[in-house]
Write a protein that holds these residues in place. Structure first.
Motif, short mmCIF file in Angstrom:
data_model
loop_
_atom_site.label_atom_id
_atom_site.label_comp_id
_atom_site.label_asym_id
_atom_site.label_seq_id
_atom_site.Cartn_x
_atom_site.Cartn_y
_atom_site.Cartn_z
N ALA A 44 -7.52 -2.38 -51.02
CA ALA A 44 -7.60 -2.95 -49.66
C ALA A 44 -8.71 -2.35 -48.80
O ALA A 44 -8.61 -2.34 -47.58
N ASN A 45 -9.79 -1.85 -49.44
CA ASN A 45 -10.79 -1.11 -48.69
C ASN A 45 -12.06 -1.00 -49.53
O ASN A 45 -12.07 -0.30 -50.55
N SER A 79 -3.16 -2.04 -54.36
CA SER A 79 -3.62 -2.07 -52.97
C SER A 79 -4.75 -1.11 -52.65
O SER A 79 -4.57 -0.15 -51.90
N ALA A 132 -3.33 -7.76 -50.01
CA ALA A 132 -3.21 -6.40 -49.48
C ALA A 132 -4.12 -6.19 -48.28
O ALA A 132 -3.71 -5.61 -47.26
N THR A 133 -5.36 -6.67 -48.38
CA THR A 133 -6.31 -6.46 -47.29
C THR A 133 -5.95 -7.29 -46.06
O THR A 133 -5.99 -6.80 -44.92
N LEU A 137 -3.00 -5.70 -44.28
CA LEU A 137 -3.37 -4.48 -43.57
C LEU A 137 -4.08 -4.80 -42.27
O LEU A 137 -3.76 -4.24 -41.21
N VAL A 185 0.90 1.94 -40.70
CA VAL A 185 -0.18 1.73 -41.67
C VAL A 185 0.10 2.53 -42.94
O VAL A 185 -0.10 2.02 -44.06
N TYR A 221 2.80 0.71 -44.85
CA TYR A 221 2.31 -0.52 -45.48
C TYR A 221 1.54 -0.21 -46.76
O TYR A 221 1.77 -0.83 -47.81
N ILE A 222 0.61 0.74 -46.70
CA ILE A 222 -0.17 1.06 -47.88
C ILE A 222 0.72 1.64 -48.98
O ILE A 222 0.56 1.32 -50.17
N ASN A 242 -12.33 2.07 -43.05
CA ASN A 242 -12.31 0.84 -43.85
C ASN A 242 -13.34 -0.15 -43.27
O ASN A 242 -13.19 -0.60 -42.13
#
Length: 243
Positions: free
Chosen positions: A179-180, A177, A138-139, A142, A162, A165-166, A69
Motif C-alpha cells: 500500500a505504499n 498490504s 489496500a491502498t 488506507l 492507521v 488498518y495496516i 507514503n
C-alpha cells in the motif's frame, strides 16, 4: 504548512526509514524465531509493523504530517491544490524523494542490524492480477481512512486507526498490504521475509497509484469537502511557536 520544507522532508525521510526498518527487521526476526511456521512469521511481522507505524505517526505527525507514503502525499496535494490547503507541488516532490530515499535506507539499516549484507536484491516474486487487485484495495482503503479521519475531526485517532488498518490488511489482502510505493521500492533492496523482487515492483506501484485514484473518487462521493482539511493529514500540526 507552517514549518520549513527541509525540516518536514527530513521528518518524512526518518519516519519512512524507521517504518521500513520495522517492516524488514521484524520480518527477519520472525523468520529466525519461527522458521517452520509462515503464519506465525506473518503475525509477528504484522504486529510489529502496526505498532511501529502508530508510534512513528505520533512522533513525526506534528512535524510533517507523517505521510510516509507518496500516494497519501499525492492525494493531499491533489485535493488541496485549489483550496490552498495540503501540500504544494514543491512539497510533494520533496516528500516523495525523502520517502523513497528513507525507505531504501531503512531496508539497508535493517539488514545491517541483523548481520546481513547491506543490499541484496530480493528474489521474492510477487506478481499476478490477484496481488495487484489486493494492492488497489489496500491502498484505497488506507487513503480513504486517512482523509476521513481528517475531515471528521478525528485525527487524534490516526496513530491507532492507521496502525490497526495496516495490521489487519496484512491478513485480509493477498499481497500483505504494501500500500505504499516508497516502501515497495525499499523492500526490493532486501532478500528477506519482507522483500519483493525488483521485477515485481512496477506492478505493485501501478496498482497502488490506481488505489489512490479510487480513493479520490470515493472521497468525492463520501467526503466532498475533504480538501478543506488537507492541512491536517495525517495528524494536526502544531503552531511553530509552540515547538
Amino acid at each position: 504548512m507552517s514549518l520549513a520544507l527541509p525540516r518536514r522532508a527530513s521528518a518524512e525521510f526518518a519516519g519512512t526509514a524507521l517504518l521500513v526498518a520495522a517492516v524488514v527487521g521484524s520480518g527477519i526476526a520472525a523468520a529466525r524465531l519461527s522458521p517452520t511456521d509462515v503464519g506465525l512469521q506473518l503475525l509477528e511481522n504484522a504486529i510489529a509493523t502496526a505498532l511501529a507505524l502508530g508510534a512513528l505517526i505520533l512522533t513525526f505527525g506534528p512535524v510533517s504530517g507523517a505521510h510516509f507514503n507518496p500516494v497519501v502525499s499525492a492525494v493531499d496535494w491533489w485535493l488541496g491544490r485549489r483550496a490552498g490547503t495540503g501540500l504544494t507541488a514543491r512539497d510533494l516532490a520533496a516528500y516523495t524523494v525523502a520517502q523513497v530515499a528513507g525507505a531504501i535506507v531503512g531496508a539497508v539499516l535493517a539488514d545491517l542490524m541483523f548481520g546481513l549484507p547491506a543490499v541484496a536484491w530480493s528474489g521474492t516474486n510477487r506478481t499476478g492480477g490477484n496481488l495487484w487487485l489486493a494492492e488497489v484495495v489496500a491502498t484505497a482503503g488506507l487513503v480513504v481512512l486517512v482523509f476521513a479521519l481528517a475531515r471528521s475531526g478525528r485525527t487524534s485517532a490516526a496513530p491507532a486507526a492507521v496502525g490497526a488498518y495496516i495490521g489487519a490488511a496484512y491478513w485480509f489482502t493477498s499481497s500483505t498490504s504494501f500500500a505504499n510505493p516508497a516502501v515497495t521500492i525499499g523492500r526490493a533492496f532486501t532478500d528477506t521475509f519482507a522483500g519483493i523482487s525488483p521485477a515485481s515492483v512496477p506492478g505493485f506501484i501501478a496498482a497502488q497509484l490506481v488505489g489512490g485514484l479510487v480513493a479520490v473518487a470515493a472521497l468525492a462521493a463520501w467526503y466532498p469537502h475533504a480538501a478543506d482539511t488537507a492541512d491536517t493529514v495525517v495528524v494536526p500540526q502544531l503552531a511553530e511557536e509552540n515547538r
